[in-house]
Enzyme design. Structure first.
Site, PDB file in Angstrom:
ATOM      1  N   SER A  87     -19.860  20.176  -4.266  1.00 49.87           N
ATOM      2  CA  SER A  87     -20.989  19.398  -4.656  1.00 49.87           C
ATOM      3  C   SER A  87     -21.440  19.257  -5.900  1.00 49.87           C
ATOM      4  O   SER A  87     -22.289  18.553  -6.051  1.00 49.87           O
ATOM      5  CB  SER A  87     -22.164  19.908  -3.533  1.00 49.87           C
ATOM      6  OG  SER A  87     -21.819  19.524  -2.311  1.00 49.87           O
ATOM      7  N   LYS A  90     -22.189  15.855  -7.211  1.00 49.29           N
ATOM      8  CA  LYS A  90     -23.228  15.418  -7.048  1.00 49.29           C
ATOM      9  C   LYS A  90     -24.116  15.221  -8.426  1.00 49.29           C
ATOM     10  O   LYS A  90     -24.975  14.366  -8.533  1.00 49.29           O
ATOM     11  CB  LYS A  90     -24.040  15.960  -6.143  1.00 49.29           C
ATOM     12  CG  LYS A  90     -23.673  15.810  -4.611  1.00 49.29           C
ATOM     13  CD  LYS A  90     -24.569  16.360  -3.515  1.00 49.29           C
ATOM     14  CE  LYS A  90     -23.718  16.219  -2.177  1.00 49.29           C
ATOM     15  NZ  LYS A  90     -22.630  17.139  -1.813  1.00 49.29           N
ATOM     16  N   ASP A 180     -13.323  18.129  10.523  1.00 52.77           N
ATOM     17  CA  ASP A 180     -14.810  18.043  10.029  1.00 52.77           C
ATOM     18  C   ASP A 180     -15.585  16.935  10.420  1.00 52.77           C
ATOM     19  O   ASP A 180     -17.015  17.017  10.391  1.00 52.77           O
ATOM     20  CB  ASP A 180     -14.918  17.883   8.590  1.00 52.77           C
ATOM     21  CG  ASP A 180     -14.504  19.398   7.876  1.00 52.77           C
ATOM     22  OD1 ASP A 180     -14.500  20.321   8.198  1.00 52.77           O
ATOM     23  OD2 ASP A 180     -13.593  19.010   6.726  1.00 52.77           O
ATOM     24  N   SER A 335     -28.392  18.745  -0.690  1.00 59.93           N
ATOM     25  CA  SER A 335     -26.993  18.381  -1.005  1.00 59.93           C
ATOM     26  C   SER A 335     -26.450  17.768   0.042  1.00 59.93           C
ATOM     27  O   SER A 335     -25.645  18.050   0.836  1.00 59.93           O
ATOM     28  CB  SER A 335     -26.122  19.958  -0.981  1.00 59.93           C
ATOM     29  OG  SER A 335     -24.993  19.742  -1.730  1.00 59.93           O
ATOM     30  N   ASN A 336     -27.038  16.627   0.312  1.00 60.04           N
ATOM     31  CA  ASN A 336     -26.845  15.687   1.350  1.00 60.04           C
ATOM     32  C   ASN A 336     -25.390  14.786   1.030  1.00 60.04           C
ATOM     33  O   ASN A 336     -25.870  13.944   0.186  1.00 60.04           O
ATOM     34  CB  ASN A 336     -28.166  14.955   1.636  1.00 60.04           C
ATOM     35  CG  ASN A 336     -28.110  14.038   3.047  1.00 60.04           C
ATOM     36  OD1 ASN A 336     -26.896  13.549   3.144  1.00 60.04           O
ATOM     37  ND2 ASN A 336     -28.762  14.261   3.883  1.00 60.04           N
ATOM     38  N   HIS A 388     -10.884  18.053  -1.807  1.00 61.68           N
ATOM     39  CA  HIS A 388     -10.486  19.225  -2.611  1.00 61.68           C
ATOM     40  C   HIS A 388      -9.583  18.582  -3.752  1.00 61.68           C
ATOM     41  O   HIS A 388      -9.411  19.546  -4.535  1.00 61.68           O
ATOM     42  CB  HIS A 388      -9.617  20.151  -1.866  1.00 61.68           C
ATOM     43  CG  HIS A 388     -10.134  21.110  -0.928  1.00 61.68           C
ATOM     44  ND1 HIS A 388     -10.569  22.366  -1.366  1.00 61.68           N
ATOM     45  CD2 HIS A 388     -10.994  21.155   0.253  1.00 61.68           C
ATOM     46  CE1 HIS A 388     -11.164  23.345  -0.481  1.00 61.68           C
ATOM     47  NE2 HIS A 388     -11.493  22.251   0.602  1.00 61.68           N
ATOM     48  N   GLY A 449     -22.541  24.511  -5.018  1.00 65.83           N
ATOM     49  CA  GLY A 449     -21.368  23.758  -4.570  1.00 65.83           C
ATOM     50  C   GLY A 449     -20.407  24.691  -3.988  1.00 65.83           C
ATOM     51  O   GLY A 449     -20.398  25.960  -4.200  1.00 65.83           O
ATOM     52  N   LEU A 451     -17.244  24.748  -1.094  1.00 64.86           N
ATOM     53  CA  LEU A 451     -16.150  24.427   0.082  1.00 64.86           C
ATOM     54  C   LEU A 451     -15.216  25.649   0.390  1.00 64.86           C
ATOM     55  O   LEU A 451     -15.532  26.766  -0.397  1.00 64.86           O
ATOM     56  CB  LEU A 451     -15.193  23.275  -0.679  1.00 64.86           C
ATOM     57  CG  LEU A 451     -15.640  21.852  -0.737  1.00 64.86           C
ATOM     58  CD1 LEU A 451     -14.598  21.113  -1.398  1.00 64.86           C
ATOM     59  CD2 LEU A 451     -15.929  21.147   0.549  1.00 64.86           C
TER      60      LEU A 451
END
Length: 496
Positions: A87, A90, A180, A335-336, A388, A449, A451
């Site tokens: 993220s 962003k 997801d 963090s939309n 990714h 951020g 993942l």
């Protein structure tokens, strides 16, 4: 923290001369602080110890620390290495949106018709046209319906036509995995979408399962209610001493949500945000129900369809969203992902009349270049960081954070960043439970951020000595989580 400072030409020249001298007399070694920055030796040593620790073994990292006033690089470790930033993408999306769209940018949602009205009867269709507002609520659709009723319309002979043509029809960015798709962070993107509450998770519905009577199915509700979604209720109410095992999942490629598991008596049950396939149809369906609540009658055969609003259609009702200045808060604090993708497509629409990811990400790259930031080493596949395949070196994010300080929109960006250790959700955001020690609490504003296998943090920090620094810490190939290690690095920076 007011960081809107620009170094003079003289200071820039002097700094350049010092750096040139340092580069000639001192070997360039990754992670080594320049000779002119010996006062930051503790910073160098501390960060290097974290990077070389057993916990970080096998992790790929890219770390840069800069002076917030001069942009001088105080520390770097593989600063030019592209890392999946999660993220932290962003940071690029938000600053580009503020630059291109402006902090006063708003989204319009309109109801129009090219029909005629006589004796309270609209002979024609109602067109519900969106431009991507991710903050549209059921209450807003009710207000639109009320405006229509107050204009004198009591019944409609035609259909409801949902116009989402402001954006293209690609609903999911390439980095979204099928597994997801049911989750709120992977909601489909449409120019006509709705959020279930003021968290503004556009394209989702809140599914709630509560206990009823022992042995009976639990009660499952949707907020807002919609006939687009089919709920298959496989829950069972069980005694209060049993475990809550409720799961909620939308079947991939459908609007069927399977709710199953045990709901214990005297429990709160379970509440979860679940994505809706085809947010355009979802929004139009909620609008259709809003018309009925406001007493506006539709024909029994009235349908919800998708189409483009005719050029000669006249405006009946209008909803203008909050400005980007205010949207930045829920966007960056929480963090939309949906907000990031909407803004990416909005930039493409604004500059190239094409509401697509390709056009929007092209605008992001061009905005970086216009601000003197080379896009070499940057690869973007979306605006949120879900992919990714996104790659950004930490030095680029740090450059963006430095350049942002001189912009007139900088206060909107700065206030949107999560504040370390501040428990208030709208202030601390995704950092409210991190960096809580006195040396960092309230002194770090940064974008998180995360993942699978990736953690990142980039932003601003006020050090113990009162210096303001910019940092970007990106990690990938992480076993478990690198958040504790990143936080240690930030604490080292703050201790200077």
């Amino acid at each position: 923290m007011n960081r809107k400072k620009t170094p003079t030409r003289w200071s820039k020249w002097l700094l350049g001369a010092l750096l040139l001298m340092a580069s000639v007399t001192t070997p360039i070694i990754e992670g080594q602080v320049a000779a002119a920055q010996q006062s930051y030796k503790g910073l160098e040593t501390g960060i290097n110890q974290v990077i070389s620790s057993q916990r970080m073994r096998g992790t790929r990292s890219s770390v840069v620390v800069r002076d917030a006033d001069t942009n001088h690089v105080i520390y770097q470790y593989r600063g030019n290495q592209g890392i999946t930033p999660a993220s932290n993408v962003k940071v690029l999306t938000s600053t580009s949106a503020l630059e291109v769209l402006g902090k006063d940018y708003t989204f319009d949602t309109d109801v129009l018709t090219n029909g005629t009205v006589k004796n309270g009867i609209l002979d024609g269709h109602l067109y519900l046209r969106g431009t991507g507002d991710p903050t549209l609520l059921e209450a807003d659709l009710l207000r639109l319906a009320r405006q229509i009723r107050e204009s004198g319309i009591r019944s409609v002979t035609g259909h409801i036509v949902a116009d989402d043509t402001w954006f293209d029809t690609q609903r999911l960015s390439p980095g979204i995995h099928k597994a997801d798709e049911t989750h709120y962070y992977a909601a489909q993107v449409s120019a006509l979408t709705i959020s279930p509450n003021k968290d503004y998770d556009a394209g989702t519905t809140i599914v709630e399962a509560k206990p009823t009577r022992n042995g009976k199915a639990g009660a499952v509700t949707l907020t807002p209610h919609t006939d687009i979604v089919k709920v298959v209720n496989r829950t069972r109410t069980v005694p209060k001493n049993q475990h809550n095992t409720v799961t909620m999942k939308r079947q991939q490629g459908t609007n069927t949500i399977i709710v199953s598991g045990n709901v214990p008596l005297n429990s709160n049950g379970k509440r979860q945000w679940v994505t809706v396939s085809n947010p355009t149809a979802y929004t139009a369906d909620v609008f259709k129900r809003a018309l009925a609540k406001e007493g506006i009658k539709l024909q029994p055969n009235a349908r919800v369809t998708r189409g483009k609003t005719p050029a000669n259609a006249e405006l009946l009702a209008k909803k203008e969203s909050m400005s980007l200045y205010y949207l930045m808060m829920p966007f960056m604090k929480y963090s939309n992902n949906s907000h990031a993708e909407v803004l990416a497509k909005s930039m493409g629409r604004a500059v190239y009349n094409e509401g697509s990811w390709n056009a929007g990400l092209r605008v992001v790259r061009e905005t970086l270049e216009k601000n003197g930031i080379s896009t070499k080493g940057i690869y973007l596949e979306d605006g949120s960081g879900m992919s990714h395949k996104n790659k950004i070196p930490s030095e680029k994010i740090a450059e963006v954070l430095y350049a942002a300080q001189s912009k007139d929109w900088y206060p909107a960006f700065e206030r949107s960043l999560p504040i370390a250790g501040v428990n208030d959700r709208m202030l601390g955001g995704t950092l409210r439970n991190r960096l809580t020690s006195p040396i960092v609490r309230g002194k770090v504003q940064a974008k998180t951020g995360s993942l699978n296998g990736t953690d990142s943090l980039s932003g601003y920090v006020k050090t113990k000595s009162g210096q303001e620094l910019i940092f970007s810490i990106l990690t990938e190939n992480v076993k478990g989580t690198a958040k504790p290690d990143i936080d240690k690095m930030v604490q080292v920076i703050a201790a200077q």
